[in-house]
Design a protein around this motif. Structure first.
Motif, PDB file in Angstrom:
ATOM      1  N   LEU A  14       0.861  -1.325  -0.104  1.00 33.13           N
ATOM      2  CA  LEU A  14       0.111   0.176   0.012  1.00 33.13           C
ATOM      3  C   LEU A  14       0.896   1.397   0.164  1.00 33.13           C
ATOM      4  N   THR A  15       1.089   2.020  -1.225  1.00 28.69           N
ATOM      5  CA  THR A  15       1.755   3.210  -1.163  1.00 28.69           C
ATOM      6  C   THR A  15       0.945   4.535  -0.460  1.00 28.69           C
ATOM      7  N   GLY A  16       1.549   5.514  -0.693  1.00 25.16           N
ATOM      8  CA  GLY A  16       0.853   6.653  -0.285  1.00 25.16           C
ATOM      9  C   GLY A  16      -0.330   7.014  -0.940  1.00 25.16           C
ATOM     10  N   ILE A  17      -0.158   6.742  -2.289  1.00 32.88           N
ATOM     11  CA  ILE A  17      -1.512   7.052  -3.102  1.00 32.88           C
ATOM     12  C   ILE A  17      -2.427   6.003  -2.875  1.00 32.88           C
ATOM     13  N   GLY A  18      -2.229   5.083  -2.566  1.00 31.80           N
ATOM     14  CA  GLY A  18      -2.930   3.640  -2.190  1.00 31.80           C
ATOM     15  C   GLY A  18      -3.644   4.086  -0.956  1.00 31.80           C
ATOM     16  N   ARG A  19      -2.986   4.677  -0.011  1.00 32.42           N
ATOM     17  CA  ARG A  19      -3.447   4.840   1.390  1.00 32.42           C
ATOM     18  C   ARG A  19      -4.659   5.946   1.251  1.00 32.42           C
ATOM     19  N   TYR A  20      -4.103   7.075   0.389  1.00 32.95           N
ATOM     20  CA  TYR A  20      -4.976   8.120   0.071  1.00 32.95           C
ATOM     21  C   TYR A  20      -6.198   7.812  -0.617  1.00 32.95           C
ATOM     22  N   THR A  21      -6.203   6.868  -1.362  1.00 33.42           N
ATOM     23  CA  THR A  21      -7.578   6.260  -2.024  1.00 33.42           C
ATOM     24  C   THR A  21      -8.345   5.427  -1.239  1.00 33.42           C
ATOM     25  N   LEU A  22      -7.679   4.818  -0.356  1.00 30.20           N
ATOM     26  CA  LEU A  22      -8.261   3.958   0.654  1.00 30.20           C
ATOM     27  C   LEU A  22      -9.004   4.978   1.618  1.00 30.20           C
ATOM     28  N   GLU A  23      -8.458   5.771   2.216  1.00 31.48           N
ATOM     29  CA  GLU A  23      -8.977   6.712   3.214  1.00 31.48           C
ATOM     30  C   GLU A  23      -9.911   7.602   2.497  1.00 31.48           C
ATOM     31  N   LEU A  24      -9.831   8.156   1.376  1.00 30.08           N
ATOM     32  CA  LEU A  24     -10.912   9.099   0.894  1.00 30.08           C
ATOM     33  C   LEU A  24     -12.207   8.143   0.684  1.00 30.08           C
TER      34      LEU A  24
END
Length: 387
Positions: A14-24
């Protein structure tokens, strides 16, 4: 609102962009403004977000071999163009029945969707600093960004610095670019030694006994300068507070790994490799200092994670990092090795500064939240629909 959210970036690790997508996605799912939320996974709709276990299974040897082959093929311009054409063909009509919705691509890309569209551009480094990326990534992602910007009604960035870059490079009006800053997870918080010891012991670390860096091992992160700056510290200080690096090996890491191995042999540096997501918050909480002298960041989420963990920060004065760190960090010119070394030494030995930095860090981190990120994103959605 009726939203289609691309979740293609939700993959292991889970990359930074993956984390962003998940939280959003999680915030949008509970927003009273969102009447319908559909998930698009590259070429088809899926019923929900992937389970965490699906994202955290380490890749097998066969999968790693396949990834290596894909990377080799990606160096071919012909293969890249063929892939782009095939992707366009596969996506030629997957959106039937979704025409009235808004499409959000949270990872640089939007397809030719028959409705309002917005895209998150996390940074423009493939265009402005191509030397920090493999040529195949520059070739592919650079073109994808330009195509996406032609297709979108609005743009979302993680910070004002990247918004300014987007407007300047592409001549886009300020009213069409929205800032939605990221946030740290609730998992990042201060912890007493008793809570961190079981995890840190597996890595041979002591609570409060090291300076931490987390991130990809690649040139953009400025790790050779960090190691050289740390080497200039008094030997007793290096022995007392060794440098610990965590992160998977990225592009063009050979020179960095050589420098890491030499420092490890001298006993004042430890390289942990990739650290599982559950261990990272404890690794942060156990650190005495966080060092992040990156040459360029679209946001710099680890800086917030360190501050949320009660750990002082030394970071760069470049791109988004001053926005993220506010008045809580020591900022340095990342290519000035003596200045970086002096900053590290002060952060390690100046108790008055450390107490103040920790308090300021807590206050700074509280300015960011995933709820606010979602609210800012919804503002962009409303503008997108109005376009």
């Amino acid at each position: 609102m009726k939203i289609v959210l691309s979740i293609q970036s939700l993959k292991y690790p889970l990359t930074g962009i993956g984390r962003y997508t998940l939280e959003l996605a999680q915030q949008l799912a509970i927003s009273p403004e969102v009447e319908r939320l559909d998930y698009f996974n590259g070429d088809k709709f899926v019923p929900g977000l992937p389970e965490r276990d699906d994202m955290e299974t380490a890749p097998s040897a066969a999968a790693s071999g396949l990834l290596a082959i894909k990377r080799q093929l990606a160096r071919s311009k012909l293969v890249l163009e063929s892939y782009r054409a095939l992707k366009a063909l596969r996506r030629s009509n997957p959106f039937a029945g979704h025409e009235g919705q808004l499409f959000h691509g949270p990872n640089f890309y939007v397809p030719d969707f028959p409705g309002p569209r917005t895209v998150t551009i996390h940074d423009l480094s493939v265009l402005t600093m191509p030397q920090f990326h493999p040529p195949e990534r520059v070739m592919y992602l650079g073109k994808e960004i330009e195509i996406s910007l032609q297709r979108t009604n609005t743009i979302i960035t993680d910070c004002q610095a990247i918004k300014d870059e987007v407007m300047q490079r592409f001549g886009i009006a300020e009213a069409d670019v929205f800032v939605a800053p990221l946030a740290s997870s609730e998992a990042f918080r201060p912890r007493e030694a008793a809570e961190t010891i079981p995890t840190l012991a597996r890595y041979g670390l002591q609570h409060g006994g090291y300076t931490l860096y987390t991130g990809t091992i690649e040139p953009r992160k400025n790790l050779v300068n960090l190691i050289e700056a740390y080497e200039k510290l008094p030997s007793a200080l290096r022995a007392q507070k060794p440098l610990v690096l965590s992160g998977h090996r990225g592009w063009q890491n050979e020179a960095i790994m050589d420098r890491i191995e030499r420092a490890q042999s001298e006993g004042w540096l430890t390289y942990l490799g990739f650290v599982p997501e559950d261990d990272l918050p404890l690794l942060f909480s156990g650190a005495y200092l966080f060092a992040f002298p990156s040459l360029y960041e679209g946001f710099g989420l680890p800086v917030l994670e360190a501050m949320a963990s009660g750990v002082p920060v030394v970071t760069s004065n470049r791109s988004s990092l001053p926005e993220v760190g506010g008045d809580a960090a020591i900022y340095i010119e990342p290519e000035d090795v003596p200045a970086l070394s002096r900053a590290l030494e002060r952060a390690l030995v100046d108790d008055d500064w450390r107490r103040d930095a920790i308090a300021r860090g807590f206050a700074q981190e509280q300015r960011f939240s995933w709820e606010k990120c979602a609210a800012d994103t919804l503002t962009a959605y409303r503008a997108t629909m109005a376009r």
